[in-house]
Design a protein around this motif. Structure first.
Motif: not given
Ligand code: SF4
Ligand code: SF4
Length: 346
Positions: A259-260, A262-263, A265, A317
């Protein structure tokens, strides 16, 4: 140790920096000793944050009497002028210094945060005044969101950008780094070992060393960790065919699990802080147990049990992570670790 230019700051910094998160976990004497060992090995760029509990104070103790030649970077998550003023004062006091070389706005990952920072009479105004007064030499920013990081670079208000960069989270190579170069913004790579997920230190650093203008800041807890990385810097940097093949294998194996933060999601319908749950093992490795198994982190981890399996996060995601499955794994692992910790402390 080789020194490189940190973008428009014009500061020359050691190519390998020191990430100040993990020294919170060890005793003060061990923390001071590890910072001193890094200095002996030629590390001159030290990064910490107001939010890393004891980190600034311990670094301050280690560098006492040897400030000259060091580039000290710290950061604040404050979004108001008053809060930032108190953070800056505290950082100066804890580090025991009269100025900070690089003061960074911490984790600016959405448009509201940027708006608050740049608001008239807001935090940026205060840091700019501090820069004029010589208390802060340069102004930087950190983020986990690629879209936001690009926006931050384009504002031309920040002299450096800190962003996750390793051979798994490698989007910076094509997207952010060229833009940072165009704007002459210094690039600091956080999470060179993907928050502890990458065990193969040689491959991790040989990957990053192909970018001659990137400073990486691995979190260091023990002297042998920095010694191992420094020895890699002294070797030929080109990966062998076997290392290249191993890197490809690790990308395949870990790319769909990592998980990066990045939020993208979010928002979760049950208000679960997904990226925190997904990265909990990295936090457990780097943070003191009392911060991990109680308080706000414990409360956030408990929320993971409320997942309704609506699946909306997985649709958002960009890395196609099986969030629901991974979150369950991480939450179960955390609860087991929490029980173990409680039993050990009883
Ligand atoms: S979208 Fe959410 S689950 Fe996917 S990498 Fe970003 S923070 Fe992680
Ligand atoms: S699947 Fe679970 S974590 Fe994802 S948005 Fe729905 S409730 Fe939140």
């Amino acid at each position: 140790m080789e020194k490189i230019r940190l973008g428009r700051t014009e500061m020359m910094v050691s190519r390998l920096g020191f990430g100040g998160i993990p020294i919170q976990r060890v005793s003060e004497d061990e923390a001071v000793a590890v910072v001193k060992r890094c200095l002996e090995l030629g590390v001159t760029f030290i990064d910490t944050a107001n939010a890393y509990t004891t980190s600034e104070r311990r670094i301050g103790k280690a560098i006492s009497g040897r400030r000259e030649g060091l580039i000290l970077a710290t950061k604040s998550g404050a979004r108001t002028r008053a809060e930032l003023e108190s953070h800056l004062k505290l950082s100066l006091k804890q580090l025991g210094v009269e100025y900070i070389d690089l003061y960074q706005f911490h984790n600016v990952s959405d448009a509201d945060a940027l708006k608050a920072i740049l608001a008239p009479n807001g935090p940026m105004g205060l840091v700019t005044e501090a820069k004029k007064a010589g208390v802060v030499k340069h102004i930087g920013v950190t983020s986990h969101s690629m879209d936001m990081a690009k926006e931050l670079v384009k504002t031309d208000r920040f002299e450096t950008i800190m962003f996750p960069f390793n051979f798994i989270t490698c989007e910076s190579a094509d997207e952010l780094l060229p833009l940072a170069r165009e704007h002459d913004v210094g690039f600091i790579a956080m999470k060179p070992l993907a928050g502890g997920l990458i065990d193969n230190v040689a491959i991790a650093f040989k990957y990053l060393l192909q970018f001659p203008d990137v400073v990486s800041i691995p979190g260091i807890e023990k002297g042998h960790e920095i010694e191992e990385i420094v020895s890699i810097l002294g070797e030929p940097h080109t990966m062998t065919a076997a290392e290249q093949a191993e890197m490809e294998r690790l990308i395949q194996e870990m790319g769909k699990k990592f998980c990066r933060r990045c939020d993208y999601c979010q928002p979760c319908t049950e208000e679960i802080p997904i990226s925190l749950v997904m990265n909990i093992s990295s936090w457990v490795k780097r943070m003191p147990p009392e911060r991990i198994f109680s308080g706000s982190i414990a409360e956030s981890m408990d929320k993971a049990a409320n997942c309704s399996k609506c699946g909306e996060c997985e649709e958002r995601c960009p890395y196609g992570l099986p969030i629901m499955e991974l979150m369950e794994e991480h939450a179960n692992w955390y609860q087991a670790e929490k029980k173990k910790h409680a039993a050990q402390s009883a």
